[in-house]
Design an enzyme around this catalytic site. Structure first.
Site, PDB file in Angstrom:
ATOM      1  N   TYR A 102       0.774  -1.007  -0.064  1.00 37.24           N
ATOM      2  CA  TYR A 102       0.104   0.060   0.168  1.00 37.24           C
ATOM      3  C   TYR A 102       0.690   1.390  -0.019  1.00 37.24           C
ATOM      4  O   TYR A 102       1.955   1.414   0.656  1.00 37.24           O
ATOM      5  CB  TYR A 102      -0.887   0.072   1.151  1.00 37.24           C
ATOM      6  CG  TYR A 102      -2.114  -0.926   1.117  1.00 37.24           C
ATOM      7  CD1 TYR A 102      -3.235  -0.449   0.683  1.00 37.24           C
ATOM      8  CD2 TYR A 102      -1.931  -1.909   1.700  1.00 37.24           C
ATOM      9  CE1 TYR A 102      -4.221  -1.353   0.867  1.00 37.24           C
ATOM     10  CE2 TYR A 102      -3.091  -3.066   1.492  1.00 37.24           C
ATOM     11  CZ  TYR A 102      -4.148  -2.489   1.201  1.00 37.24           C
ATOM     12  OH  TYR A 102      -5.408  -3.450   1.395  1.00 37.24           O
ATOM     13  N   TYR A 141      -0.763 -10.204   0.389  1.00 40.97           N
ATOM     14  CA  TYR A 141       0.508  -9.596   1.272  1.00 40.97           C
ATOM     15  C   TYR A 141       0.330 -10.460   2.569  1.00 40.97           C
ATOM     16  O   TYR A 141      -0.666 -10.627   3.072  1.00 40.97           O
ATOM     17  CB  TYR A 141       0.480  -8.068   1.184  1.00 40.97           C
ATOM     18  CG  TYR A 141      -0.799  -7.480   1.797  1.00 40.97           C
ATOM     19  CD1 TYR A 141      -1.142  -7.389   3.369  1.00 40.97           C
ATOM     20  CD2 TYR A 141      -1.784  -6.993   0.962  1.00 40.97           C
ATOM     21  CE1 TYR A 141      -2.362  -6.653   3.765  1.00 40.97           C
ATOM     22  CE2 TYR A 141      -3.136  -6.478   1.381  1.00 40.97           C
ATOM     23  CZ  TYR A 141      -3.272  -6.479   2.659  1.00 40.97           C
ATOM     24  OH  TYR A 141      -4.398  -5.809   3.328  1.00 40.97           O
ATOM     25  N   ARG A 151      -3.022 -12.102   3.500  1.00 37.55           N
ATOM     26  CA  ARG A 151      -4.360 -11.601   2.911  1.00 37.55           C
ATOM     27  C   ARG A 151      -4.473 -12.077   1.550  1.00 37.55           C
ATOM     28  O   ARG A 151      -3.443 -11.958   0.618  1.00 37.55           O
ATOM     29  CB  ARG A 151      -4.544  -9.967   3.081  1.00 37.55           C
ATOM     30  CG  ARG A 151      -4.258  -9.348   4.238  1.00 37.55           C
ATOM     31  CD  ARG A 151      -5.463  -9.840   5.122  1.00 37.55           C
ATOM     32  NE  ARG A 151      -6.768 -10.145   4.622  1.00 37.55           N
ATOM     33  CZ  ARG A 151      -7.733  -9.387   4.251  1.00 37.55           C
ATOM     34  NH1 ARG A 151      -7.736  -7.964   4.314  1.00 37.55           N
ATOM     35  NH2 ARG A 151      -8.786  -9.912   3.733  1.00 37.55           N
ATOM     36  N   HIS A 154      -7.379  -8.642  -2.561  1.00 36.52           N
ATOM     37  CA  HIS A 154      -8.718  -7.993  -2.221  1.00 36.52           C
ATOM     38  C   HIS A 154      -8.656  -6.550  -2.779  1.00 36.52           C
ATOM     39  O   HIS A 154      -7.580  -5.858  -2.717  1.00 36.52           O
ATOM     40  CB  HIS A 154      -8.958  -8.363  -0.694  1.00 36.52           C
ATOM     41  CG  HIS A 154      -7.884  -7.575  -0.012  1.00 36.52           C
ATOM     42  ND1 HIS A 154      -6.852  -7.995   0.142  1.00 36.52           N
ATOM     43  CD2 HIS A 154      -8.134  -6.362   0.636  1.00 36.52           C
ATOM     44  CE1 HIS A 154      -6.050  -7.362   1.174  1.00 36.52           C
ATOM     45  NE2 HIS A 154      -6.899  -6.187   1.303  1.00 36.52           N
ATOM     46  N   HIS A 156     -10.588  -2.982  -1.281  1.00 38.28           N
ATOM     47  CA  HIS A 156     -11.587  -2.488  -0.373  1.00 38.28           C
ATOM     48  C   HIS A 156     -12.722  -1.576  -0.917  1.00 38.28           C
ATOM     49  O   HIS A 156     -12.379  -0.839  -1.871  1.00 38.28           O
ATOM     50  CB  HIS A 156     -10.772  -1.536   0.994  1.00 38.28           C
ATOM     51  CG  HIS A 156      -9.884  -2.663   1.502  1.00 38.28           C
ATOM     52  ND1 HIS A 156     -10.197  -3.030   2.556  1.00 38.28           N
ATOM     53  CD2 HIS A 156      -8.662  -2.813   1.158  1.00 38.28           C
ATOM     54  CE1 HIS A 156      -8.914  -3.525   3.351  1.00 38.28           C
ATOM     55  NE2 HIS A 156      -8.059  -3.718   2.298  1.00 38.28           N
TER      56      HIS A 156
HETATM   57 FE    FE Z   1      -6.278  -4.699   2.525  1.00 37.60          FE
END
Ligand code: FE
Lengths: 236, 188
Positions: A102, A141, A151, A154, A156
């Site tokens: 991110y 990640y 995870r 995905h 959000h």
């Molecule tokens: Fe996330």
């Protein structure tokens, strides 16, 4: 807007110890249930004029040069519980880049930032409740929870329909990802059929040859109760 | 077997995760250049009628630690008790990333029907699996006829919904997810 009471069994448990951060962040006492009031039945109205041309194009919207990764179109409809499209809904998305990183100062994962990927986008649904985003498929990640938790890929989603009581944040997963059933955040949802509704199928008919694949993700918001004796149209 | 109902199930919630601000308030999160400004910066234009107030608060987790990654959204009526128009009455309140304080600069709402003046809050963050609904009422207002507060069985919990004045036009409203002062959260 007539809000239907939330079917809590379809949602994650607030206290889900497999997801450790939920332990100190879940209320211990029962929620207080009551019918929605005008405060929950109303909400802000967003207009298309608030958006820029590239707001729903995460491939280009940071610098104008394309982000690296598998190009995907994510599209679908925002519906109410009667199955009617919700026009004018604000749909906001955020995600990691193709490497699973991110653009955030708290994200220290060793995968590099992509100089051309910001990781956010937004759209307002059209007349039939439709929306779409062009983006890159986010990478999986690792995250600090269990000793080796990852995870699944995905995106959000934050969705704003017509009422503050409809407010919803969720996550979209990609069909076929073996990390989905292993994810403690996915597994905060006790009902498998509810989990399935967060997994977007590959949509070859929506893809564009030599350009992008497509995934379809419909979102259902609370409301509206369809009443037999009501002749007037919603909102009139 | 019976016929299927036509009603669809609501899409399940998932936690907003640690990076909700990338999606909701990217400029605040340090991602400039995509949107000219974040949505929900202020609930009312500067010339809106009404008494200007500032409400500050911290969302505390079950250990008492301020939640610095929380996002609060607020929704309220104007000074006349009316909702809207447009996005008026709505704001996004990202917590300060150092101390966890969120700040709402707004106008004091009017009563909405029988409901005393109040501001609805919706709270999301990492570790919150489904957004939490609560309300701010104001100390000193007549709350005795409010139909929502009337439904609260444990009257000793009501103070968790009432902001306290801490100066002229200044209010404090802290939220506790757990503990002796656990805030009342609604399912409505
Ligand atoms: Fe996330």
């Amino acid at each position: 807007m007539t809000l239907i009471p939330r079917a809590r069994a379809q949602h994650p448990l607030a206290y889900a110890p497999g997801y450790k951060t939920s332990v100190p962040r879940s209320p211990k006492l029962a929620l207080i249930s009551m019918p929605a009031t005008p405060t929950e039945d109303t909400g802000p109205v967003f207009g298309q004029s608030m958006l820029g041309e590239l707001d729903n194009n995460l491939v280009l919207n940071l610098t104008g040069d394309p982000a690296i990764g598998e190009r995907v179109l994510v599209h679908g409809r925002v519906l109410d519980q009667s199955g009617r499209g919700v026009p004018g809904a604000l749909v906001e998305v955020w995600q990691a880049n193709a490497g699973g990183r991110y653009r955030h100062k708290k994200d220290g994962y060793l995968a590099p930032l992509d100089p051309n990927f910001g990781g956010c986008g937004r759209a307002i649904t059209g007349e039939a409740g439709t929306y779409q985003f062009l983006t890159i498929k986010p990478g999986a990640y690792p995250w600090p929870n269990g000793p080796n938790d990852w995870r699944p890929a995905h995106i959000h989603f934050s969705v704003f329909g017509h009422a503050f009581g409809q407010r919803l944040i969720t996550q979209m997963y990609f069909e076929g990802d073996p990390l989905i059933p292993r994810c403690p955040i996915v597994n905060t949802i006790p009902d498998q059929s509810a989990i399935d509704r967060l997994v977007a199928p590959l949509d070859m008919n929506g893809s564009k040859p030599h350009d992008f694949l497509a995934y379809k993700f419909d979102i259902v918001l609370r409301g509206t109760r369809q009443t037999l004796f009501e002749n007037k149209k919603e909102g009139m | 077997m019976v016929q299927k109902l036509d009603t669809l199930e609501e899409t399940p919630s998932q936690t907003a995760g640690p990076y909700v601000h990338i999606g909701a308030t990217p400029n605040f999160a340090g991602i400039g250049g995509i949107y000219p400004e974040d949505l929900g910066l202020k609930p009312f234009p500067d010339d809106a009628e009404g008494e200007r107030i500032t409400i500050r608060g911290i969302v505390h987790d079950g250990t008492g630690t301020p939640m610095r990654d929380v996002l609060v959204e607020s929704w309220q009526a104007n000074a006349d008790g009316q909702y809207g128009p447009g996005t008026q009455g709505w704001a996004r309140l990202p917590a300060d990333q150092e101390n966890g304080i969120w700040t709402l600069e707004t106008i004091k709402p009017g009563a909405v029907g029988a409901m005393a003046p109040h501001i609805a809050l919706w709270i999301v963050s990492r570790g919150i699996n489904i957004g939490l609904q609560t309300r701010i009422y104001f100390d000193g207002d007549d709350l005795s006829a409010d139909p929502v507060l009337a439904r609260v069985e444990h009257r000793n919990r009501l103070p968790t919904l009432i902001a306290k004045s801490d100066g002229p036009g200044s209010w404090r409203f802290d939220i506790h997810l757990q503990g002796d002062a656990e805030t009342i959260f609604f399912d409505m």
